[in-house]
Structures are given as C-alpha cells and as structure tokens.
Design a protein around this motif. Structure first.
Motif, short mmCIF file in Angstrom:
data_model
loop_
_atom_site.label_atom_id
_atom_site.label_comp_id
_atom_site.label_asym_id
_atom_site.label_seq_id
_atom_site.Cartn_x
_atom_site.Cartn_y
_atom_site.Cartn_z
N THR A 170 -3.13 -1.40 -2.62
CA THR A 170 -4.10 -0.45 -2.08
C THR A 170 -3.49 0.94 -2.12
O THR A 170 -2.37 1.14 -1.64
CB THR A 170 -4.47 -0.82 -0.63
N GLU B 171 -5.42 0.70 -8.07
CA GLU B 171 -5.78 -0.34 -7.12
C GLU B 171 -6.21 -1.60 -7.89
O GLU B 171 -7.17 -1.58 -8.66
CB GLU B 171 -6.90 0.10 -6.19
N SER C 159 0.83 -1.19 0.00
CA SER C 159 0.00 0.00 0.00
C SER C 159 0.87 1.24 0.00
O SER C 159 2.02 1.21 0.46
CB SER C 159 -0.95 0.00 1.21
#
Lengths: 110, 119
Positions: free
Chosen positions: A108, A84, A11
């Motif tokens: 993410t 994403e 992420s």
C-alpha cells in the motif's frame, strides 16, 4: 501454508523506499534462483526480478532484488501509487521437485 | 509481442471434466517449456504443471497428480490442461505461462481463465 514466507502487507509513503522479505530453506532459496512477480489488481502476475537480482527489459531500476542464504529481498525505491499491488517471490524447491511461491505481500502506497 | 490467451474455463460440477487451452503467439512456442499456474479466489499463486518444449517431459504438483494432464500441440502453438475429477478446491483462475523449467521462473503470463467448481 506457503513454502516461502512473506509478510502479508507493507506500506510506505509516495517517494519512499520499501523492502519485502521472502524466507525459505536450503531446499529452495538456499540453492536456487529467486524470482519476484508483481500482480496489479485484477491482472495477471508479471515477472519483475529473475535470477535473484536481474530485471527483465522494461522493468525500471527502482525495483531491485537480492538474496542471502535462505532469504531474499525485493526493494522498491521512489514509490508511486501505481506500485500498489501484490508481490510474490518464487523459486524451485529441489526436495519437493516443484516450483514454489510465497503467500504474497500487499503493498500500500499511503 | 508475446501473447498467451487462455480459454475453456467455466462453471463445472464436482467430479466433472474440463479442458483448458492456451494459444501462444509472438515467440517460438516449440522451443519453450510451458506451465500452468493457478490462483484460488483471494489466495496466492500455486504451480500446477510444467511441460518440456517437445512435450516429452511433464511435471505435476502433488495436489493435481493423476487428475490433471498437461499437453501441447506445437503445430498449433497451443498448450492444454485436461482436468478430470474436479473438486471444489480446484476452483481458481488458471494461468498459462512460459517457464524456465526446474527454476521456478515464469517469464510471460496469459490473462487467465476462471474455473469455478461448484454444484
């Protein structure tokens, strides 16, 4: 258990850079080209990188690939929420005589 | 524009048979090797089978060898996957794709067709 090893998830914030690793062995990554695929939610995979570091027409240069020994890396700069997705590495395994993939990495964008 | 459209999926009982089709357009189908790749629900990608451009050479993953058969009809721009003795673990979305055979590189993918194997 996948032949190629990827982290399950990564992420980063919008605008930042992220890297995704893909680890293999001499029978696959070590002696064959690596490809990377992007799978947006609910869609089919799409070729992102081929021959370790080449981008198909239409893929922005925010996406890059590299390979060293038995590992490969996908880099994404200037992250956008639209990035994403699940990302997969793939190559040929000369011992298995089979195409092999990593288990996939979920990106993410926070 | 390259298009690959799969069909033929649907609920099938264990031990049953099914034939998937993939109609290609927008490129020279007869000059390209083709492949089937599957994805079990919530899981990663698994290569299933390749076929050479002329159909004379075929390759299979060990998990499907002897049960699944890949073929093609270049006059109809169509790729097939004949599936026999289906098992619960064959449940997946099946994608057809253009492939650089023996390179693990899949350039174009269809939208996939779902094959649930369940009683």
């Amino acid at each position: 258990q996948s032949v190629l090893t990827q982290p399950p998830s990564v992420s980063a914030a919008p605008g930042q850079k992220v890297t995704i690793s893909c680890s293999g062995s001499s029978s696959n990554i070590g002696n064959n080209y690596v490809s990377w695929y992007q799978q947006l939610p609910g869609t089919a995979p799409k070729l992102l990188i081929y021959e370790n570091n080449k981008r198909p027409s239409g893929i922005p240069d925010r996406f890059s690939g590299s390979k060293s020994g038995t590992s490969a890396t996908l880099g994404i700069t200037g992250l956008q929420t639209g990035d994403e997705a699940d990302y997969y590495c793939g190559t040929w395994d000369s011992s298995l005589s089979a195409a092999v993939f990593g288990g996939g990495t979920k990106l993410t964008v926070l | 524009e390259v298009q690959l459209v799969e069909s033929g999926g649907g609920l099938i009982q264990p031990g049953g048979s099914l034939r998937l089709s993939c109609v290609a357009s927008g490129f020279n189908f007869s000059s390209n090797a083709m492949s089937w790749v599957r994805q079990a629900p919530g899981r990663g990608l698994e290569w299933v089978s390749d076929i050479s451009s002329g159909g004379g050479s075929t390759y299979y993953a060990d998990s499907v060898k002897g049960r699944l058969t890949i073929s093609r009809d270049n006059s109809k721009n169509t790729l097939y996957l004949q599936m026999h003795s289906l098992r619960a673990e064959d449940t997946a979305v099946y994608y057809c794709a253009t492939v650089r055979s023996r390179a693990g590189r899949f350039d174009y993918w269809g939208q996939g067709t779902l094959v649930p194997v369940s009683s």
